[in-house]
Design an enzyme around this catalytic site. Structure first.
Site, mmCIF file in Angstrom:
data_model
loop_
_atom_site.group_PDB
_atom_site.id
_atom_site.type_symbol
_atom_site.label_atom_id
_atom_site.label_comp_id
_atom_site.label_asym_id
_atom_site.label_seq_id
_atom_site.Cartn_x
_atom_site.Cartn_y
_atom_site.Cartn_z
ATOM 1 N N GLU A 8 127.564 43.329 108.267
ATOM 2 C CA GLU A 8 128.402 44.514 108.469
ATOM 3 C C GLU A 8 129.018 44.541 109.868
ATOM 4 O OE1 GLU A 8 125.442 47.321 105.730
ATOM 5 O OE2 GLU A 8 125.250 47.319 107.916
ATOM 6 N N PRO A 9 129.775 43.527 110.233
ATOM 7 C CA PRO A 9 130.374 43.540 111.577
ATOM 8 C C PRO A 9 131.463 44.606 111.674
ATOM 9 C CG PRO A 9 131.285 41.726 110.305
ATOM 10 C CD PRO A 9 130.210 42.357 109.446
ATOM 11 N N CYS A 14 141.124 69.393 130.125
ATOM 12 C CA CYS A 14 140.447 70.222 131.107
ATOM 13 C C CYS A 14 138.933 70.087 131.021
ATOM 14 C CB CYS A 14 140.886 71.671 130.932
ATOM 15 S SG CYS A 14 142.643 71.840 131.249
HETATM 16 C C1 LIG Z 1 127.757 51.052 113.074
HETATM 17 C C2 LIG Z 1 127.129 50.189 112.043
HETATM 18 C C3 LIG Z 1 127.552 48.868 111.879
HETATM 19 C C4 LIG Z 1 128.584 48.219 112.746
HETATM 20 O O1 LIG Z 1 128.176 48.065 114.065
HETATM 21 P P1 LIG Z 1 129.064 47.212 115.070
HETATM 22 O O2 LIG Z 1 128.305 47.245 116.322
HETATM 23 O O3 LIG Z 1 130.388 47.885 115.163
HETATM 24 O O4 LIG Z 1 129.188 45.844 114.498
HETATM 25 C C5 LIG Z 1 126.987 48.142 110.852
HETATM 26 N N1 LIG Z 1 126.043 48.665 110.041
HETATM 27 C C6 LIG Z 1 125.604 49.935 110.178
HETATM 28 C C7 LIG Z 1 124.564 50.451 109.249
HETATM 29 C C8 LIG Z 1 126.124 50.739 111.182
HETATM 30 O O5 LIG Z 1 125.671 51.980 111.332
#
Ligand SMILES: *Cc1c(COP(=O)(O)O)cnc(C)c1O
Length: 423
Positions: free
Chosen positions: A273-274, A344
């Site tokens: 999940e990048p 502000c």
């Molecule tokens: C935020 C998140 C990601 C992505 O993280 P990055 O640091 O942007 O790669 C992947 N998986 C989950 C479950 C997340 O909460």
């Protein structure tokens, strides 16, 4: 590596001068490079080509429809964290078979919509959520595919950047009680256990936390298999860091080199999940210097972008490099300045104590590495319309989100009749 470079003293995005976009659309605006997005996705994808895998772009980093469509066309899925993100993903044409759903607080409606869309799986964060998903799945007559999110509790002292994989974190289920919860999940009539998930944090600049977490997960998968649970997916989350200033994060290939040997013989599909690593350095925020102000102890450059446009500096004290769009200024004298916005709040700044060529009013500045967690966190605070987003491809650019107008600011607001002045 990105596509923002100087040519003849001018900052370009691919083959388009940043100043041309700013002139046509005004400032502030976000600019993304198509070539960089494609290159980053394929760097990740090809690093893992030797094994079955799904890349689910973490769309909370950047959820513009055009970016999502681009990612989907390159072969990406998405990691969603809300019903709104599901709506966007489907609207953009991301196949449901590549959508995974994370988050500690999925609401029944969100679960229902995801089940109806037939997403790949839910990444479940608690036994209570298992019960909720099982119940909604029963109501809609479906079986929900799930992975349980494990909290691998990696020692923070050795790896200070990890923020979500600790015992005190709200995310995931402690590894010790995971087997019990997997067995519970497997016993539920409308749940199908298919995977194990572990996302340990963001902006990691070392592969060690990944491998430490993975070792725990692999041993857990072994135990689960002995218990008769057929784990088909291993999700290692996102979190690979990027260079904001002088970080030297591992490349996707380095991650692959570290991860693949640990997965020998596991016979699972790897899900990743990048987010940041795909979009972070593919985008910039362009702003215009308006006023120079000499304070008692500091010099300020007041620009037209603010914390409502890019909140990372205010929220996380994050560092973003700031570059003059016209490099000619490089020959000017230098001065240490704070770059601040018009909002502000004292916390409204984009950069602090930066040595920059003396900025002239009207000059354009580029806030670098702003493609991830940039526009998506923008707000209308101080009744500031949200800024446009632009996608550059080769020699042309495309507005992928137009600048909001004042009318947009009051959309949905209503004055009840008892406040009518005529009464
Ligand atoms: C935020 C998140 C990601 C992505 O993280 P990055 O640091 O942007 O790669 C992947 N998986 C989950 C479950 C997340 O909460």
């Amino acid at each position: 590596m990105h596509s923002f470079e100087y040519h003849h003293g001018e900052l370009y995005c691919e083959q388009v001068p940043v100043s041309r976009i700013a002139k046509e659309l005004g400032t502030p605006c976000y600019i993304y490079s198509h070539a960089t997005l494609v290159r980053h996705f394929h760097a990740y994808d090809s690093a893992f080509k030797s094994i079955p895998h799904v890349i689910a772009f973490a769309m909370k980093a950047n959820s513009n429809l055009a970016i999502l469509r681009l990612m989907a066309r390159e072969g990406s899925g998405v990691d969603i964290v809300s019903g709104g993100e599901l709506f966007r993903a489907l609207r953009a044409g991301v196949p449901a078979s590549k959508i995974v759903f994370a988050g500690v607080g999925k609401a029944p409606d969100e679960i229902r919509d995801a089940l109806k869309a037939d997403i790949l799986m839910f990444n479940v964060e608690s036994p209570a959520e298992l019960h909720a998903i099982n119940q909604v799945a029963a109501e809609v007559g479906k079986k929900a595919r799930i992975a349980l999110r494990i909290n691998p509790d990696i020692d923070p002292k050795t790896h200070p950047y990890i923020s979500t994989g600790l015992k005190k974190s709200k995310f995931g289920i402690a590894a010790e009680r995971a087997v019990e919860d997997f067995v519970l999940a497997a016993s539920m009539s409308h749940i199908e256990v298919v995977g194990v998930h572990a996302h340990i944090g963001s902006q990691l600049t070392d592969v060690t936390p990944f491998t430490e977490a993975l070792k725990k997960v692999v041993s857990l998968i072994g135990t689960l298999k002995e218990r008769g649970l057929n784990i088909r997916y291993l999700n290692i989350g996102g979190g690979l860091g990027i260079t904001y200033s002088d970080e030297k994060p591992p490349l996707p290939q380095d991650l692959s080199n570290a991860v693949l040997p640990l997965m020998q013989g596991l016979n699972v599909t790897l899900v990743m999940e990048p987010g940041r690593v795909i979009v972070g350095n593919a985008g910039i925020l362009v702003t215009k210097a308006m006023y120079l102000k000499e304070g008692e102890t500091k010099s300020f450059v007041i620009v037209d972008a603010a914390m409502n446009d890019l909140i990372r500096p205010s929220l996380y004290d994050a560092y973003h490099e700031v570059l003059p769009v016209n490099e000619e200024s490089g020959r000017r004298e230098k001065q240490t300045v704070d770059i601040v916005g018009p909002v502000c709040e004292s916390g409204d700044f984009l950069a602090k104590d930066r040595l920059l060529p003396v900025v002239k009013p009207g000059e354009l500045l580029a806030v670098m590495s702003a493609g991830a967690y940039g526009f998506v966190m923008a707000s209308n605070y101080n009744s500031r319309p949200r800024v446009p987003e632009v996608l550059v491809r080769d020699g042309g650019f495309h507005v992928i989100r137009e600048r909001e107008r004042y009318e947009d600011l009051v959309k949905g607001e209503q004055i009840p009749s008892f406040l009518n002045t005529t009464e």
